[in-house]
Write a protein that holds these residues in place. Structure first.
Motif, PDB file in Angstrom:
ATOM      1  N   SER A   1      -0.097  19.562  -9.676  1.00  0.00           N
ATOM      2  CA  SER A   1      -1.107  19.575  -9.246  1.00  0.00           C
ATOM      3  C   SER A   1      -1.318  19.378  -7.782  1.00  0.00           C
ATOM      4  CB  SER A   1      -2.332  19.001 -10.009  1.00  0.00           C
ATOM      5  OG  SER A   1      -2.324  19.309 -11.466  1.00  0.00           O
ATOM      6  N   VAL A   2      -0.593  18.276  -7.590  1.00  0.00           N
ATOM      7  CA  VAL A   2      -0.639  17.712  -6.041  1.00  0.00           C
ATOM      8  C   VAL A   2       0.759  17.371  -5.862  1.00  0.00           C
ATOM      9  CG1 VAL A   2      -1.377  15.497  -4.657  1.00  0.00           C
ATOM     10  CG2 VAL A   2      -2.752  16.760  -6.460  1.00  0.00           C
ATOM     11  N   LEU A   3       1.266  17.548  -4.593  1.00  0.00           N
ATOM     12  CA  LEU A   3       2.478  17.564  -3.932  1.00  0.00           C
ATOM     13  C   LEU A   3       2.347  16.730  -2.484  1.00  0.00           C
ATOM     14  CD1 LEU A   3       5.589  17.856  -3.963  1.00  0.00           C
ATOM     15  CD2 LEU A   3       5.189  19.826  -2.784  1.00  0.00           C
ATOM     16  N   GLY A   4       2.861  15.451  -2.341  1.00  0.00           N
ATOM     17  CA  GLY A   4       2.590  14.861  -1.496  1.00  0.00           C
ATOM     18  C   GLY A   4       3.800  13.564  -0.944  1.00  0.00           C
TER      19      GLY A   4
ATOM     20  N   THR B   1      -7.700  13.029  -6.142  1.00  0.00           N
ATOM     21  CA  THR B   1      -6.297  12.392  -5.640  1.00  0.00           C
ATOM     22  C   THR B   1      -6.965  11.465  -4.408  1.00  0.00           C
ATOM     23  OG1 THR B   1      -4.992  14.176  -6.268  1.00  0.00           O
ATOM     24  CG2 THR B   1      -4.487  12.784  -4.326  1.00  0.00           C
ATOM     25  N   LEU B   2      -7.956  12.118  -3.352  1.00  0.00           N
ATOM     26  CA  LEU B   2      -8.668  11.422  -2.296  1.00  0.00           C
ATOM     27  C   LEU B   2      -9.365  10.200  -3.047  1.00  0.00           C
ATOM     28  CD1 LEU B   2      -9.689  10.780   0.375  1.00  0.00           C
ATOM     29  CD2 LEU B   2     -11.719  12.368  -0.024  1.00  0.00           C
TER      30      LEU B   2
ATOM     31  N   LEU C   1      -6.528   7.510  -3.653  1.00  0.00           N
ATOM     32  CA  LEU C   1      -5.955   7.001  -2.607  1.00  0.00           C
ATOM     33  C   LEU C   1      -6.952   6.305  -1.731  1.00  0.00           C
ATOM     34  CD1 LEU C   1      -4.407  10.287  -1.334  1.00  0.00           C
ATOM     35  CD2 LEU C   1      -3.223   8.340  -2.129  1.00  0.00           C
ATOM     36  N   TRP C   2      -8.297   6.528  -1.724  1.00  0.00           N
ATOM     37  CA  TRP C   2      -9.191   5.880  -0.885  1.00  0.00           C
ATOM     38  C   TRP C   2      -9.519   4.337  -1.344  1.00  0.00           C
ATOM     39  CZ3 TRP C   2     -14.905   6.790  -0.907  1.00  0.00           C
ATOM     40  CH2 TRP C   2     -15.819   6.354  -0.025  1.00  0.00           C
ATOM     41  N   GLY C   3      -9.461   4.520  -2.700  1.00  0.00           N
ATOM     42  CA  GLY C   3      -9.802   3.104  -3.631  1.00  0.00           C
ATOM     43  C   GLY C   3      -8.568   2.315  -3.188  1.00  0.00           C
ATOM     44  N   ALA C   4      -7.265   2.679  -3.361  1.00  0.00           N
ATOM     45  CA  ALA C   4      -6.161   1.741  -3.141  1.00  0.00           C
ATOM     46  C   ALA C   4      -6.383   1.233  -1.774  1.00  0.00           C
ATOM     47  CB  ALA C   4      -5.079   2.772  -3.260  1.00  0.00           C
TER      48      ALA C   4
ATOM     49  N   LEU D   1       1.021  -1.260  -0.138  1.00  0.00           N
ATOM     50  CA  LEU D   1       0.049  -0.005  -0.104  1.00  0.00           C
ATOM     51  C   LEU D   1       0.919   1.216  -0.009  1.00  0.00           C
ATOM     52  CD1 LEU D   1      -2.686   1.106   0.115  1.00  0.00           C
ATOM     53  CD2 LEU D   1      -2.969   0.759   2.579  1.00  0.00           C
ATOM     54  N   ASP D   2       1.983   1.381   0.672  1.00  0.00           N
ATOM     55  CA  ASP D   2       3.018   2.370   0.515  1.00  0.00           C
ATOM     56  C   ASP D   2       3.344   2.835  -0.581  1.00  0.00           C
ATOM     57  OD1 ASP D   2       5.003   4.219   0.960  1.00  0.00           O
ATOM     58  OD2 ASP D   2       5.745   2.880   2.686  1.00  0.00           O
ATOM     59  N   ILE D   3       3.569   1.837  -1.388  1.00  0.00           N
ATOM     60  CA  ILE D   3       4.215   2.009  -2.906  1.00  0.00           C
ATOM     61  C   ILE D   3       2.897   2.306  -3.688  1.00  0.00           C
ATOM     62  CG2 ILE D   3       5.042   0.781  -4.912  1.00  0.00           C
ATOM     63  CD1 ILE D   3       6.432  -1.371  -2.963  1.00  0.00           C
ATOM     64  N   MET D   4       2.004   1.775  -3.644  1.00  0.00           N
ATOM     65  CA  MET D   4       0.906   2.334  -4.486  1.00  0.00           C
ATOM     66  C   MET D   4       0.316   3.681  -4.069  1.00  0.00           C
ATOM     67  SD  MET D   4      -1.589  -1.063  -4.162  1.00  0.00           S
ATOM     68  CE  MET D   4      -2.993  -0.475  -5.167  1.00  0.00           C
ATOM     69  N   LEU D   5       0.328   4.208  -2.949  1.00  0.00           N
ATOM     70  CA  LEU D   5       0.016   5.552  -2.403  1.00  0.00           C
ATOM     71  C   LEU D   5       0.828   6.751  -3.066  1.00  0.00           C
ATOM     72  CD1 LEU D   5      -1.480   5.294   1.161  1.00  0.00           C
ATOM     73  CD2 LEU D   5      -2.734   4.952  -0.924  1.00  0.00           C
ATOM     74  N   ALA D   6       2.112   6.205  -2.866  1.00  0.00           N
ATOM     75  CA  ALA D   6       3.181   6.982  -3.480  1.00  0.00           C
ATOM     76  C   ALA D   6       3.177   7.114  -5.042  1.00  0.00           C
ATOM     77  CB  ALA D   6       4.816   6.334  -3.133  1.00  0.00           C
ATOM     78  N   VAL D   7       2.596   6.003  -5.761  1.00  0.00           N
ATOM     79  CA  VAL D   7       2.676   6.096  -7.127  1.00  0.00           C
ATOM     80  C   VAL D   7       1.343   7.177  -7.456  1.00  0.00           C
ATOM     81  CG1 VAL D   7       1.836   4.816  -9.191  1.00  0.00           C
ATOM     82  CG2 VAL D   7       3.753   3.997  -7.747  1.00  0.00           C
ATOM     83  N   ILE D   8       0.161   7.214  -6.626  1.00  0.00           N
ATOM     84  CA  ILE D   8      -1.012   8.027  -7.005  1.00  0.00           C
ATOM     85  C   ILE D   8      -0.247   9.298  -6.840  1.00  0.00           C
ATOM     86  CG2 ILE D   8      -3.051   8.647  -5.991  1.00  0.00           C
ATOM     87  CD1 ILE D   8      -3.555   5.630  -5.405  1.00  0.00           C
ATOM     88  N   LEU D   9       0.409   9.707  -5.757  1.00  0.00           N
ATOM     89  CA  LEU D   9       0.783  11.123  -5.518  1.00  0.00           C
ATOM     90  C   LEU D   9       1.694  11.713  -6.561  1.00  0.00           C
ATOM     91  CD1 LEU D   9       1.524  10.732  -1.454  1.00  0.00           C
ATOM     92  CD2 LEU D   9      -0.525  11.846  -2.720  1.00  0.00           C
ATOM     93  N   GLU D  10       2.155  10.827  -7.226  1.00  0.00           N
ATOM     94  CA  GLU D  10       3.381  11.167  -8.260  1.00  0.00           C
ATOM     95  C   GLU D  10       2.554  11.269  -9.649  1.00  0.00           C
ATOM     96  OE1 GLU D  10       6.232   8.259  -8.200  1.00  0.00           O
ATOM     97  OE2 GLU D  10       7.125   8.855  -6.330  1.00  0.00           O
ATOM     98  N   GLU D  11       1.190  10.966  -9.810  1.00  0.00           N
ATOM     99  CA  GLU D  11       0.590  10.901 -11.079  1.00  0.00           C
ATOM    100  C   GLU D  11       0.095  12.173 -11.173  1.00  0.00           C
ATOM    101  OE1 GLU D  11      -2.457   8.086 -10.356  1.00  0.00           O
ATOM    102  OE2 GLU D  11      -1.272   6.321 -11.109  1.00  0.00           O
TER     103      GLU D  11
END
Length: 307
Positions: free
Chosen positions: A256-259, A284-285, A288-291, A242-252
């Motif tokens: 527009s988004v920085l996290g 973004t939420l 993240l929530w879906g993952a 999940l850590d890896i998945m959330l990081a990838v989402i933030l980079e997409e």
């Protein structure tokens, strides 16, 4: 205190509304059901819905008054019993109006029982120019419980060019549970059960009109948010994926988004992010929530049909 001061203090204490909302949930068969509820104005009782076959009780926090004014004191208390699953959200943004002196305050207490699941996903808080807001969110987790907690704030009414024009916003999030060494311990004869200890604490105070430095690096962004996923029932391998998945989402969504995602002392993950616009924050939420739902419980994101 003389009589004049007593009268003035009484008038000061009477400013604003005192609203309370209380929910209690239990698991009955395949579903989580609402077993007790109570509310006073401006809160409005709204029974849960069942949007899928997961048994999750989707419950709305409804304040039809339109927002908070100085002196308001609102509270939310929610108790989840063993193996229940509840999602709490709101139908629209939490607006905080201008105040010359007293802040609007909101106190939230959430108790998550053994093996229960709580998803706390309210809409963003919008502090208007000159507003003062103080919020606390306290979560108590029993062994096996999991909480997904989202908290987001706008810089103000962006369309009105009220960026970082509020007087002050104070926020505290505290998630408590048993310390790892205490989870397997049983109290001896005459001993009290162990008390929960803080597993994760986030506090901040932003006062742009007094100390613009309090805004920090978020000053060039319009939305700030935190997402905490905490629970001792999740395996270490799931947290890593999940850590890896959330990081990838933030980079997409560069620009527009920085996290970023971090690992707190408690079992789980913490996500901090800033966003350029409300659509950027919403998309973004949802990702993240879906993952989180997929990895933790193999559940899809429901259609909340808020608008």
């Amino acid at each position: 205190m003389n009589q004049t001061n007593q009268i003035n203090q009484s008038l000061f204490d009477s400013v604003g509304r005192r609203g309370a909302l209380s929910y209690e949930f239990e698991r009955e068969g395949p579903r989580t059901v609402l077993t007790r509820s109570f509310c006073t104005s401006p809160w409005h009782h709204f029974p849960p819905s069942y949007l899928d076959d997961s048994g999750c009780a989707y419950t709305w926090l409804v304040n039809p008054s339109g927002g908070l004014v100085g002196g308001d004191r609102l509270s939310v208390e929610v108790q989840l019993h063993a193996r229940s699953h509840v999602l709490l959200t709101s139908p629209s943004a939490n607006r905080v109006y201008r105040s010359l002196a007293e802040p609007a305050a909101q106190e939230i207490r959430l108790s998550v029982g053994p093996d229960a699941r709580l998803e706390w996903l309210p809409e963003v808080t919008i502090p208007f120019a000159g507003s003062r807001f103080r919020q606390s969110i306290h979560v108590d987790l029993a062994p096996g419980a999991t909480v997904v907690l989202w908290d987001a704030m706008a810089s103000g009414r962006v369309a009105k060019e009220e960026r970082w024009a509020f007087a002050s916003v104070e926020n505290e999030i505290c998630i408590r549970g048993l310390a790892p060494a205490e989870k397997g311990d049983s109290p001896g004869a005459g001993q009290s059960p162990p008390l929960p200890v803080p597993l994760l604490v986030e506090r901040y105070c932003i006062a742009p009109d007094q100390w613009i430095e309090s805004v920090g690096l978020a000053g060039s962004w319009d939305y700030v948010a935190s997402l905490f996923i905490i629970g001792d029932a999740v395996g270490a391998d799931v947290w890593k994926r999940l850590d890896i998945m959330l990081a990838v989402i933030l980079e997409e969504r560069p620009g527009s988004v920085l996290g970023a995602v971090s690992t707190p002392a408690a079992p789980g993950l913490a996500v901090k992010l800033v966003a350029r616009s409300a659509p950027d924050l919403t998309v973004t939420l949802e990702s993240l929530w879906g993952a989180v739902r997929k990895e933790l419980w193999d559940l899809p994101v429901p259609n909340l049909r808020k608008y």
